[in-house]
Design a protein around this motif. Sequence first.
Motif, short mmCIF file in Angstrom:
data_model
loop_
_atom_site.label_atom_id
_atom_site.label_comp_id
_atom_site.label_asym_id
_atom_site.label_seq_id
_atom_site.Cartn_x
_atom_site.Cartn_y
_atom_site.Cartn_z
N LYS A 1 0.80 -1.23 0.00
CA LYS A 1 0.00 0.00 0.00
C LYS A 1 0.83 1.28 0.00
O LYS A 1 0.40 2.30 -0.54
CB LYS A 1 -0.92 0.02 1.23
N LEU A 2 2.01 1.22 0.62
CA LEU A 2 2.80 2.43 0.82
C LEU A 2 4.11 2.43 0.07
O LEU A 2 4.71 3.49 -0.13
CB LEU A 2 3.08 2.63 2.32
N GLY A 3 4.59 1.24 -0.32
CA GLY A 3 5.86 1.15 -1.01
C GLY A 3 6.99 0.77 -0.07
O GLY A 3 6.85 0.84 1.16
N THR A 4 8.11 0.40 -0.63
CA THR A 4 9.22 -0.14 0.17
C THR A 4 9.99 0.93 0.93
O THR A 4 10.69 0.61 1.89
CB THR A 4 10.19 -0.90 -0.73
N ASP A 5 9.88 2.20 0.52
CA ASP A 5 10.68 3.25 1.14
C ASP A 5 9.90 4.13 2.11
O ASP A 5 10.45 5.09 2.66
CB ASP A 5 11.30 4.14 0.06
N HIS A 6 8.61 3.84 2.31
CA HIS A 6 7.80 4.63 3.24
C HIS A 6 8.36 4.48 4.66
O HIS A 6 8.81 3.39 5.04
CB HIS A 6 6.35 4.16 3.19
N PRO A 7 8.36 5.55 5.47
CA PRO A 7 8.89 5.46 6.84
C PRO A 7 8.27 4.33 7.67
O PRO A 7 8.97 3.69 8.47
CB PRO A 7 8.57 6.83 7.44
N GLU A 8 6.97 4.08 7.50
CA GLU A 8 6.34 3.00 8.27
C GLU A 8 6.85 1.63 7.80
O GLU A 8 7.06 0.71 8.60
CB GLU A 8 4.82 3.07 8.13
N THR A 9 7.06 1.48 6.49
CA THR A 9 7.60 0.23 5.96
C THR A 9 9.01 0.01 6.47
O THR A 9 9.37 -1.12 6.88
CB THR A 9 7.60 0.27 4.42
N VAL A 10 9.82 1.05 6.46
CA VAL A 10 11.20 0.95 6.94
C VAL A 10 11.21 0.57 8.42
O VAL A 10 12.01 -0.28 8.86
CB VAL A 10 11.93 2.29 6.71
N LYS A 11 10.32 1.18 9.19
CA LYS A 11 10.23 0.87 10.63
C LYS A 11 9.88 -0.59 10.87
O LYS A 11 10.47 -1.26 11.72
CB LYS A 11 9.19 1.79 11.28
N THR A 12 8.92 -1.09 10.12
CA THR A 12 8.48 -2.48 10.29
C THR A 12 9.59 -3.45 9.87
O THR A 12 9.84 -4.46 10.54
CB THR A 12 7.22 -2.75 9.47
N ARG A 13 10.26 -3.14 8.77
CA ARG A 13 11.35 -4.01 8.30
C ARG A 13 12.46 -4.07 9.36
O ARG A 13 13.03 -5.13 9.64
CB ARG A 13 11.89 -3.50 6.97
N ALA A 14 12.77 -2.91 9.98
CA ALA A 14 13.80 -2.88 11.02
C ALA A 14 13.36 -3.69 12.24
O ALA A 14 14.19 -4.37 12.85
CB ALA A 14 14.09 -1.43 11.42
N ALA A 15 12.07 -3.61 12.57
CA ALA A 15 11.57 -4.37 13.73
C ALA A 15 11.67 -5.87 13.48
O ALA A 15 12.01 -6.64 14.39
CB ALA A 15 10.12 -3.96 14.03
N LEU A 16 11.37 -6.28 12.24
CA LEU A 16 11.49 -7.70 11.89
C LEU A 16 12.95 -8.15 11.94
O LEU A 16 13.25 -9.26 12.42
CB LEU A 16 10.92 -7.94 10.50
N ALA A 17 13.85 -7.30 11.49
CA ALA A 17 15.28 -7.63 11.52
C ALA A 17 15.77 -7.76 12.97
O ALA A 17 16.53 -8.69 13.30
CB ALA A 17 16.08 -6.58 10.79
N ALA A 18 15.29 -6.84 13.82
CA ALA A 18 15.68 -6.92 15.23
C ALA A 18 15.15 -8.20 15.88
O ALA A 18 15.84 -8.84 16.67
CB ALA A 18 15.15 -5.69 15.96
N LEU A 19 13.91 -8.55 15.53
CA LEU A 19 13.33 -9.78 16.07
C LEU A 19 14.13 -11.00 15.62
O LEU A 19 14.41 -11.91 16.42
CB LEU A 19 11.87 -9.89 15.60
N SER A 20 14.52 -11.02 14.37
CA SER A 20 15.32 -12.15 13.86
C SER A 20 16.65 -12.24 14.59
O SER A 20 17.15 -13.35 14.90
CB SER A 20 15.58 -11.98 12.37
N GLY A 21 17.22 -11.09 14.93
CA GLY A 21 18.49 -11.09 15.66
C GLY A 21 18.34 -11.64 17.07
O GLY A 21 19.24 -12.31 17.58
N ILE A 22 17.20 -11.35 17.70
CA ILE A 22 16.96 -11.85 19.06
C ILE A 22 16.73 -13.35 19.06
O ILE A 22 17.23 -14.09 19.91
CB ILE A 22 15.75 -11.13 19.68
N ARG A 23 15.96 -13.81 18.05
CA ARG A 23 15.59 -15.22 18.01
C ARG A 23 16.77 -16.07 17.56
O ARG A 23 16.85 -17.25 17.88
CB ARG A 23 14.39 -15.43 17.08
#
Length: 370
Positions: free
Chosen positions: A348-370
């Motif tokens: 809906k917003l594209g890959t570079d939208h601030p909300e998309t970037v925030k979510t991608r970073a949160a997923l990356a952080a979660l993967s690092g924890i797990r």
Amino acid sequence: SWTEALRIRRRIFGPVHRDIAQSVNALAVYQWQVENFSEAGDLFQQSLDIYREAGGEEDEFVADRLGNLALIRLELGDYEAARRLFEEGLAIKRRILEPNHPNIAWSLNNLGQVLRKAADYEAAERVLEECVDIEMEVLGPENPRLAYILTALGTLRYELGQYEASEELHRQALAVREGALGTDHFEVAYSLNHLGMILNATGRFKEARSVLDRALRILEENFVPDHSEVGYVLTNLGISLVHLGDLQAAGPLLERALAIHEENLGSEHIELAWALEGLATLHEATEDFDRAVPLRERSLSIRQTQLGDDHPFVGQSSTHLGILLTKMGNFERADELLTRALDIEEAKLGTDHPETVKTRAALAALSGIR
């Protein structure tokens, strides 16, 4: 009173007359102003029905009543009905008015707002750009009506993550309103509130606090303390204070905002979600996660129910809840929420939208924890 005037006119003209339709419409406008939206909607419908029964043509009165009905549906979160009514009214105006008539621009503005809220961003942008062109040509750059259009377009830019363009449009709207209406007019507070949201989104919390303090002062001087517009400013001001670390001051503001919206709009209205997110942000900042979770859950539920599963605001709520659950160690559910949010936002917003970037970073952080 409007009620007494209506009673007198009914004695004079009978129950079905165009003058009766006008009086019922005036009563509807009053109910709208005091935020009795359901009653206002019923009265606008009565006014339209009476006018048509009295032989009224499909003219500008009918188009404006359709527009009023649409605005009520918009206030109540029924975007599909609002869009249908706005389009019906706009079609009438296009048939009977010149292409660049200001009333066509006003209808375009309203239609653009419902398209934006329904996340039909491409259509919203097209409609609002046409609206700005008409208003600039016919009314000029200093007319206060232009501020409504600039605000609508600025809000669209904000939701698209175009924060610099959004800020410029909201500052233009603010300048128009201050110049035409004075620095303490309540419409100036509307522009200040939108500007405060931009400043919060871009991390300028101290400036946001100053802007929102001014907006709150203006609104409290012009409206009753529990007016919905006051609630919107309280939420944004509370969020500024949370990020500035003034949690003691933020709490009462955010709780008051939520109470205002629940009282005025009901427990399932879409606008309630933002107040819930604000209060959850406070509890998350104090690491009171058990109080934050149900607020995030409720915000997500409201947005899913009112907007559908694929709306960007559903993605936003999913991200916020996913980040919170990550902090609490609920990694499986967090992964589900963040993955779903990323799918929505990329689509809906594209890959570079601030909300998309925030979510991608949160997923990356979660993967690092797990």
